[in-house]
Structure formats: structure tokens, C-alpha cells
Motif scaffolding. Sequence first.
Motif, mmCIF file in Angstrom:
data_model
loop_
_atom_site.group_PDB
_atom_site.id
_atom_site.type_symbol
_atom_site.label_atom_id
_atom_site.label_comp_id
_atom_site.label_asym_id
_atom_site.label_seq_id
_atom_site.Cartn_x
_atom_site.Cartn_y
_atom_site.Cartn_z
ATOM 1 N N GLU A 1 43.568 -27.192 94.459
ATOM 2 C CA GLU A 1 44.758 -27.584 95.223
ATOM 3 C C GLU A 1 46.042 -26.862 94.812
ATOM 4 O OE1 GLU A 1 48.318 -30.051 96.011
ATOM 5 O OE2 GLU A 1 47.386 -29.814 94.052
ATOM 6 N N SER A 2 46.247 -26.660 93.503
ATOM 7 C CA SER A 2 47.460 -25.965 93.061
ATOM 8 C C SER A 2 47.167 -24.519 92.682
ATOM 9 C CB SER A 2 48.091 -26.700 91.877
ATOM 10 O OG SER A 2 48.534 -27.965 92.288
ATOM 11 N N ARG B 1 57.395 -33.902 109.918
ATOM 12 C CA ARG B 1 56.766 -33.523 108.656
ATOM 13 C C ARG B 1 57.608 -34.075 107.510
ATOM 14 N NH1 ARG B 1 55.093 -27.459 106.863
ATOM 15 N NH2 ARG B 1 53.866 -28.134 105.097
ATOM 16 N N ILE C 1 63.291 -33.131 92.780
ATOM 17 C CA ILE C 1 63.743 -31.877 93.389
ATOM 18 C C ILE C 1 64.558 -32.253 94.627
ATOM 19 C CG2 ILE C 1 62.999 -29.740 94.519
ATOM 20 C CD1 ILE C 1 60.364 -29.982 92.892
ATOM 21 N N ASN D 1 58.680 -34.424 103.416
ATOM 22 C CA ASN D 1 58.647 -33.865 102.061
ATOM 23 C C ASN D 1 59.693 -34.564 101.218
ATOM 24 O OD1 ASN D 1 57.915 -32.043 99.911
ATOM 25 N ND2 ASN D 1 59.921 -31.118 100.226
ATOM 26 N N THR E 1 50.289 -38.185 101.572
ATOM 27 C CA THR E 1 49.832 -38.033 100.193
ATOM 28 C C THR E 1 50.994 -38.395 99.280
ATOM 29 O OG1 THR E 1 48.331 -36.248 100.775
ATOM 30 C CG2 THR E 1 48.987 -36.389 98.471
ATOM 31 N N TRP F 1 43.136 -32.288 107.815
ATOM 32 C CA TRP F 1 44.036 -31.207 108.213
ATOM 33 C C TRP F 1 43.331 -30.234 109.159
ATOM 34 C CZ3 TRP F 1 45.168 -26.349 104.962
ATOM 35 C CH2 TRP F 1 46.268 -25.663 105.487
ATOM 36 N N ASN G 1 42.196 -32.493 90.790
ATOM 37 C CA ASN G 1 42.121 -31.028 90.611
ATOM 38 C C ASN G 1 41.379 -30.618 89.330
ATOM 39 O OD1 ASN G 1 43.801 -31.219 92.787
ATOM 40 N ND2 ASN G 1 45.622 -30.478 91.741
ATOM 41 N N ILE H 1 40.463 -33.821 94.755
ATOM 42 C CA ILE H 1 41.916 -33.723 94.553
ATOM 43 C C ILE H 1 42.627 -35.076 94.510
ATOM 44 C CG2 ILE H 1 42.024 -31.426 95.593
ATOM 45 C CD1 ILE H 1 43.335 -32.843 98.059
ATOM 46 N N TRP I 1 38.842 -31.266 99.083
ATOM 47 C CA TRP I 1 39.729 -30.282 99.708
ATOM 48 C C TRP I 1 39.095 -28.915 99.692
ATOM 49 C CZ3 TRP I 1 43.110 -26.251 97.909
ATOM 50 C CH2 TRP I 1 44.155 -25.941 98.784
ATOM 51 N N LEU J 1 57.824 -26.198 95.692
ATOM 52 C CA LEU J 1 58.727 -27.341 95.901
ATOM 53 C C LEU J 1 58.029 -28.500 96.618
ATOM 54 C CD1 LEU J 1 62.032 -25.443 96.843
ATOM 55 C CD2 LEU J 1 61.258 -26.256 94.608
ATOM 56 N N LYS J 2 56.695 -28.452 96.699
ATOM 57 C CA LYS J 2 55.827 -29.572 97.115
ATOM 58 C C LYS J 2 55.708 -29.780 98.621
ATOM 59 C CE LYS J 2 56.399 -29.958 92.730
ATOM 60 N NZ LYS J 2 55.560 -29.119 91.856
ATOM 61 N N TYR J 3 56.275 -28.879 99.449
ATOM 62 C CA TYR J 3 56.238 -29.082 100.898
ATOM 63 C C TYR J 3 54.801 -29.159 101.424
ATOM 64 C CZ TYR J 3 61.198 -27.666 101.264
ATOM 65 O OH TYR J 3 62.565 -27.570 101.154
ATOM 66 N N GLU J 4 53.868 -28.504 100.728
ATOM 67 C CA GLU J 4 52.491 -28.420 101.228
ATOM 68 C C GLU J 4 51.547 -29.362 100.475
ATOM 69 O OE1 GLU J 4 50.890 -26.529 103.662
ATOM 70 O OE2 GLU J 4 52.774 -25.790 104.480
ATOM 71 N N THR J 5 52.083 -30.366 99.793
ATOM 72 C CA THR J 5 51.253 -31.260 98.983
ATOM 73 C C THR J 5 50.106 -31.867 99.798
ATOM 74 O OG1 THR J 5 53.108 -31.804 97.560
ATOM 75 C CG2 THR J 5 51.275 -33.372 97.562
ATOM 76 N N ALA J 6 50.383 -32.247 101.035
ATOM 77 C CA ALA J 6 49.360 -32.925 101.838
ATOM 78 C C ALA J 6 48.453 -31.944 102.572
ATOM 79 C CB ALA J 6 50.036 -33.837 102.862
ATOM 80 N N TYR J 7 48.758 -30.659 102.545
ATOM 81 C CA TYR J 7 48.010 -29.694 103.379
ATOM 82 C C TYR J 7 47.457 -28.543 102.542
ATOM 83 C CZ TYR J 7 50.748 -32.362 106.625
ATOM 84 O OH TYR J 7 51.324 -33.391 107.290
ATOM 85 N N ALA J 8 48.202 -27.432 102.519
ATOM 86 C CA ALA J 8 47.680 -26.216 101.894
ATOM 87 C C ALA J 8 47.801 -26.230 100.377
ATOM 88 C CB ALA J 8 48.390 -24.997 102.472
ATOM 89 N N GLY J 9 48.443 -27.239 99.825
ATOM 90 C CA GLY J 9 48.466 -27.405 98.376
ATOM 91 C C GLY J 9 49.757 -26.944 97.719
ATOM 92 N N ARG J 10 49.893 -27.320 96.414
ATOM 93 C CA ARG J 10 51.093 -26.987 95.644
ATOM 94 C C ARG J 10 50.869 -25.677 94.872
ATOM 95 N NH1 ARG J 10 51.085 -31.450 91.701
ATOM 96 N NH2 ARG J 10 48.854 -31.279 92.115
ATOM 97 N N ARG K 1 38.658 -38.134 97.665
ATOM 98 C CA ARG K 1 39.308 -37.096 98.486
ATOM 99 C C ARG K 1 38.917 -35.708 97.975
ATOM 100 N NH1 ARG K 1 45.786 -36.460 99.783
ATOM 101 N NH2 ARG K 1 45.598 -34.670 101.165
#
Lengths: 504, 518
Positions: free
Chosen positions: B436-437, A40, A47, A42, A196, A478, A450, A432, A414, B303-312, A412
Motif C-alpha cells: 500500500e505505501s 472526495r 497535515i 482527505n 478508510t 476501487w 501492510n 492492508i 489490495w 500527504l495521504k490523498y490516496e489512502t483509500a485508493y492508490a495508496g500512501r 481487507r
Amino acid sequence: MVSIDELRKGVRQGLGFIKGAGDILGAEIVASSNANLLTRLNYTSHIPCNGVEEPKSTESYGVGVQAIFKTTDGIKTGFGSEPGDLSLNGIRKALDKARRNMVYDPAFRSLPHPSTEKPLLREYHDQRLMDIKDEELVTLGWRVLEGAIGVFNDTGVSEKIIIGGDLTLIQERIAVASTTGIDAYDESSLIMVSVTSMIEGENTKGSGWTTGICMDNFCPEDAGAESARNALATRGGQRIDDSEYNVILGSQPVTDLMNNIIIPSLNLSMIDAYSSAFLGRMRKKVAAENLTIFDSGALPGASGSKSITCEGLPTGRTDLIEKGMVVGFLTDHYYSLKILADEEAKRKLGVDPNDYKEAFAPRNGFRFETGGGRSYSRRVSISPTNVIVDTTDEFTTEDLLQKVGNGIYIGRIWYTYPMNGLGPGDFTSTIIGDSYLIKNGKLSTPIQPNTIRINDNINNLLMNITGITRDKRPTLIWAADEVVYAPEMAIKGVKLSNIAVQEG
Amino acid sequence: MADRITTDLMDDIKTRISNLVTEYTRGLKGCYYTDLRLEIDEGQGAVAENGDSRECYEDTNLSFGVRVIAGKGIRAPGYFGQVIGMSDTGRIEKIVREGIDHAYRRAYSNAAGKLRAKETMGRLGESLCDTTLAPIEVHQDKVSAVFDLDPREVPLKDIIEITKEISKEISSYDRDVRFNQVMASTMMIRELFLSSEGTDIDQSYALTQGLLYVVAQNEEGSQELYDYIGDQRGWEVITKGINAYEKTLRDFSLDLTGDALDLIKAELLKSTDKEVVIVTDPHYNALIAHEIIGHPMELDRGLKYETAYAGRSWLLSGLDNHHIGKQIASDLVTAYSDPSLPGYGHYKYDDEGTPARRVTHIDKGIFKEFMNSRQTAAILGVEPNGSFKATDASFVPLIRMSNTVFAAGDTDTSDIISEVDDGYYLKGHRTPSISESRENFRISAVKVYRIRNGELGQLFRNGGMTSDSKDYLMNVDAVGNDFKMYPIPNCGKGQPMQTKRLGNGAPTMRSRARLTGE
């Protein structure tokens, strides 16, 4: 991973053991071994981050038994499984559980019988993918990031960059044997990347993905680079007003609609439960005539292909929508027989299923784990494989753009959900990324991610398709089981709403 | 030796593997931290459809997951997870050690990749940094399950019978009931967490759940409804109504069936172009709390970990650009996540051994705090608050809601409705679709009633509302005193997706939004 030979030996020995049990009228034994390996990603330029966030895997193997028992209360069926043990002891434990778990199900007719069709695929897995090492898994993840970062570095963009997604490898082995004569096995591997990229300060977002069934020529960095290029291309995005628009849906939105609304509505267990946008509409027109959809589990080289179902039957092609008309449903063995004997079938389908038996061939009984894998511990349920969205049209993307003239290209979406159950067809979704205004037959200004919600009905969308491209792209979303071979699709009069007006 | 996996096996397994986490990993070059999670479940359940049994199960599950942080020159994480069986328990030391070795090789190789990338990516390599876990107090503790009727002692035939009888009753309730499926399950779960820092947490809990899915249909229309009862308790949840609804599974199922039948006669709700006054009941608000409070308050999204999936999360753009300390809701709104409350989201320690505590997200309209993990807390420079949970020990934990709720206010529910001249009352949540966010949402309701002159009027079906999240929260002008907590059994997040049980709750509230419908 347990070898295919060990799995086959386990189910064959188990069958011999079960045949000796006095109260058993029939049994199906499945043994499987699966691994889901994933890195995975990130990466955030603004950050502190790990880049490759989670190199990980989950593994399991074991045996499952579906048995038919003769009891003093009549015939009952039960399922049980045992992890980590393919020996006769494991079979015995699974059978004991099946015996404890037996119930009388009046809809149960039989275990699957061997098909007259033969499996079309053999030895199609990639040994390199089956043998991948920990270090290679990690390296593949870094290659995805390098592809994206290379593009950003080349363009000099370095502020507020996000790169997220994953590289996933699925290794699957399964063997099935039954008292009805089934003795089948399958070994498959799949590799896929979904990425993404964003320039968060500019609210741009781009996607990249690729799928394959072998390591040779597989380039994970290409998906990373594609996502970065698409993010860069959507800089300077704008909003649009609430209205109905003529749109082109890209491969990802077509896949999202297939996965969340259209394919579930073509699942026979959903028809059985009175929950489908196509309830009572078999042999009726539900879409424009240029749309054809079929599931093709035995397509050589395709990412979702399997040689056999998890019932040990050959996979193959199931026609679902042909020139806009519902002609068939995805099913497993249980539901294929249940519908033929169902007194309510005509209400559910709109036709007598006995007039169309070939439309209910059990080519889609699987035991898929979430995220991939063929589980020994799950009962069979209905899942798609490769969903092919086909057409008689010969359009290119440029043809569709010309046809639409002025409208929206949606790249795209979502969180696409049917809002009131599948039946009414109402759905909503948000746009999105990867989207543009279409002006004078060309892609024009990007659209801000968004900021648009689609609020429409799937029946309207399907009937209002005005063009479909000939070219398709294998697309995954997903948490989906299937790979959709998705074209781009022009649709008139789609209802779009301007959202998130007060940002932050 | 036992012939099957039971939660009692944990004691033996623990004595055999605990030194792997402490002593064995000390010998691995560049290994800085290791944790091991091990889980045993004993469960049973049954499903009935249209008055007949469909299936039942009585089974156990044993799984483990390992995290290692290692590297030379820079540190990085690696993970491994596996489901194992009874026959594996005889050699569990070897299996767990091999799992640690996999995680270690991945971590070490990942660190090398990170160091290489840091050296070659130029300015974009600067944000790649050491993997650091914020410090926590090391605990050794054992937590017992709470139940009246032990899930392990409920006869399976009772579960089969109860689902079948309820399903049969629903089938004969009305001829317009076309399909029903009733499920009931009960289980005992025991989780062990060991870390190289010395943490040793052994937690058990019971979990019991019931579900009804019902479809009513006639010439006027159709309705598909489903809902759950459940709690981290024993079989009393199903048979004695010890749950949020204070109903047995039978009564709960019959009431939901009645709703479906009422709704097929109701008119379709029309969408509105403009905002209207909307009163929402606690069940509907539980999903609002989930989607627009809980999810954007998860720091991994921030912190953007879910940007590609569950969202920010719209609440954090960067470490120097966020909404902490700013007003994001009306001053009537307070919201928090509290694992100490009873419900689906209850626990004492999270999956990295951090003691769980209440996390106040919004205090009288002001955004205060995200849910976090040790790694994300270190990045933001705050203390870990115990919100890192996995669906199963073989999966990597994610930042998850516990019991995430809108706090109760002090207004009588009857006043919240009677003060409305013209508006709508949304009762019961159905399906969410969130941007998404989490800055915008659309959520459908089970029932929508017109409010005229302070009284409930006509019933509508297939309706809901949509709004930008901040607008909706800022427009809240009444919060009721009728707080309730509900079980949410199916929250999806991560890759591969993990479906998690958690609790959400709220009182009745009033705000403004656009109606969605036809």
C-alpha cells in the motif's frame, strides 16, 4: 441531465431516419445521459488539509449508432457516436462515423433481437438522487467526515488521524431502439460511500462503506463512523511469520478476488481469448461444493441492478458456479453467438456449447464508463452487475471462527493481480487493514497493516474453502463495475509471507 | 462553421470563453481563483483479432474542466467537468459559465462546511485550513506537436489494413498461437489552460500507440503476453519504428509472439525462500522505476490523498517525519522524473500552467524531492515542479509521473552479467503488485534466465521477484550504461480512476531479491 423522454424520442426518431437509408441492413441506436457526482475526502489531523477535498462531477450525453451495411465487399458493421446532440443531425453524424468505421467481422452474426423475457424492474430510481444540488453533494461529504471524527473525538484520539475516501452518486439514463424491434429504456441511481480511517502513528487502519439506491434512510456518517471504529480496533497490531494459514476472508477480500480474478475468468470474451483460470473447465468442479456464484442484474433494491442491458435486453440471473462446478458465463449478444459457431469452442470450454445454450444468455452487455455511467460512445462489452456469492452453508461469522480455531482473519486486501495472466491462476495481494489473529475460535490480536503478502493460486483457494457465512454484505472496491454481495469465507492452507520488515 | 470538431476549433473557442475565467469570476462573491482546462482530441484506430478486423474508429472529443477556490472566512475548492459535442460549440459560453457556476457553488458551500467543521470538531478541526496554491510565474505560451506523419492525415483504411495484416501473420506463425489481438491508434491532442491569474497555455501533441496481446498454448503450457509500442509522435511510430523498441509494430509483434512460443516450452520457475543475485534488464526496471520510485514520489500520496485508493508513500509520515535528505538507496542509484525528455511523459507545462522541469528524486542514494502540485507544494513549503496532470480535461488533475527513470550508470551490461557466478536474469516486465505505501513489491517477468559462471543459461517461465523496496534499492551494486525509455499506457490513480500514459525508463541493474514462481 437529459430526460428519459428526450432520450427515447431521440432513438425512435433516429431509427425512422436510419430505416430510410438504402445501404443499411440493420441498426441499433443508443442514447444516454450520465452524471457522476463525487465528493472526495482527505482529512489529516497532522497535515493541513481541506477535509472535503474535491466536490466534483463529470457529465455527458449523446447518441451512438451500431449499423450493418450492405457493401460491394459484403456485409460490414460499424459504430459511431456524437456527443451533446440527440437531434436527427446528431444521429446523422453518428451514422456517418459508423459508416466510416465499418469493417468486415466474420464473427458478427446479428444485432440483438427482443427477448421473450420482460424486464423485471421499472421506476426503481430515486428522484431525490437524480435531482441533487451542489450544496447537498458537499454536505453529504462533510457528513461522512463528521461520522468518523465523532468516533475519534469520543475516544480522545487526536494524533496522526487520516480519513480518506469518497461519497459517489451515479445518475444514469439510457434508451435503446433497433431495427430488430428493441425499444427499451432505463433510469437508475446509486449512492455509495467508501472510507478508510487510520491512526498513522500506530499503523492502524479501518474500513467503512455503504451503498444504496435512494436517499431515504441513507446515512453516510455511518460509514465514516464504522471506519473509525475499525481503525481503533486494530491498534497494537502484530506481524506474523511466513507460513500456510487457515484464514477467514471478510467481505472486502472476497470482493477483491471476485473482481480481479474469478469474475474476469467467468467472462466469455476472456474464454474466447484463451485467458481464464477456468479455460476448458465448464461443467467441471473448480471449487468446493459449498460455493455457488451467480450474477443477478434484476435484483430488486440491489445496488448494481439495472432493468435492461445496454443492448436493450432484460437483465436477470446468470448462474456461473453452482456447488463448485462452472455452469455458465457472463456474456453479451456478440459473444453468445460467437461461441456457438466457434470451431475451437470445445477446447475453450471443455464441452460443446450447443449442448448448454442457456448458459450463454446475453444478460451482461453493457457500455459502462469508468467510475459509473452508461456511455453512448462505447461499444458493448461484458460487465457483471450484482455478483452474489452464495452457499448451502448456514454458518455465522462465529461458526467460521470456531471452525478455523487458530488462524488469520483477513479483512481487507489490495492490489490483487494475476501475476502471469489469468490462465495459471497465480495471484498475489497485500493485507492492508481490518485483520486479526484468530485464537481458540475468537478474534484476537490485530495484524499490522501492510506487513503480509498473499502468494497463492486461485484454484487452490477455491478448492480449499471450508465454510461460507449465510450473511452477505454489498461491497464495492476501487474502480469496479459490479457490486459483490459477499459473505465471509473460511479457507485452509493459504500461503502468507511477512513483508516490509525494514520499515521506512 | 466547421461541421465536426477539430483541434483548429480551439482558437475560436478560446476567444469566446477566456473572459469567463478572468472577468466573469471576478464578479462572484468570495471567488479567489479559477482555472479552466479545455481539450480537443482527434483520433483514429483499429483492432484486429486472429487475422480479421474487429473494429475501427475515427472520432473526436471535446471536454472541459473547471476549478474554483472560493469561500467566506475560509477558502475551499470546487470542481466541474463535462464532455460536449459539436452542437454545443455554438453556445459554449453558456455551457462553460454554467460549469463555473457549479464549481463555484461547490467551492463556496465547501468552505462553509469547512468553517463549520473547524468550529465544531475541537482539536481535530485545527488542521482544516485555507486552500492555498503556491505561487508560479504566469506564462502565455503555445506549444506545437512533434510528428513526421500527421495523425489526422493517416487514411483509416491504412490503420485497418496494417492491424489486419499483422494479426494474420501472427495467426499463421505457429499452430500453438491460439489468440492474438493487434491494435493501432494515432491521435492529435490540443489542450488549453486558462487561469484567473492570467496564465494562458495552448499545448498540442501527437500520440501514437500499438499493442499486441497474444496467447500461445499447447500440451506443455500456455503464455499470455501483451506489450505496447508508442510515443508522442505521429504514425511513424507504427510504420517506421520511431519508438523505444526501434521496431515497427509488425516486427515488435512478431518478436513478442516468438517470446510466447519460446516460453510455453520453458520450465516453471521455482520460488526461493532466500534472496538471490538478480540482474534486471531496462524493460523490467522501467516498471520498478514506475512502482517503487515514481509512485511513492508523488506528494499527494505522501500527504495521504490516496489512502483509500492508490495508496500512501512510505517516504513521508508527517511534515516533520519524512525521508527527505536521507539515504534510501545505494549510492549507485540516481532517479528522476523529467517531462522534457521525449516519450509518453513529455510536456512543457502541467495542467495548472506550471512550467515542467526535471525533479530529482534520488541523487546517489539520497532522497531529494517529491513530484507536486501547487496545492501540495504550498503544504510542504516547496516550489511547484509541474507534475499535476489529468487524463482528460473533464477530470480533476492528479500528481503524476512524467518520464520517471533510473539514471544510467557507467557499467557495461555484459560485465553486469559476467560478474555473477550464480544468479538470475529477469528480462521484460509483466505484472506488478505493490504494497500500500510502496514499501514492498512483487513483479513478474516475461522471461527468467539462470546465470551460471557469468553466462545466461536455462530459460524459465511465470517467474519474477519480490522484495522490500528499500532493501532492494540499497542492495543495488551495478547500474548499466544501456538506458532505455518505455511507454507505460495504463497507470491507474484517483477516484474515479484515471488511466494515464507516461514514460518509464532505466538501464540494466543488479541487486538481490527473492524469486517468485511455483
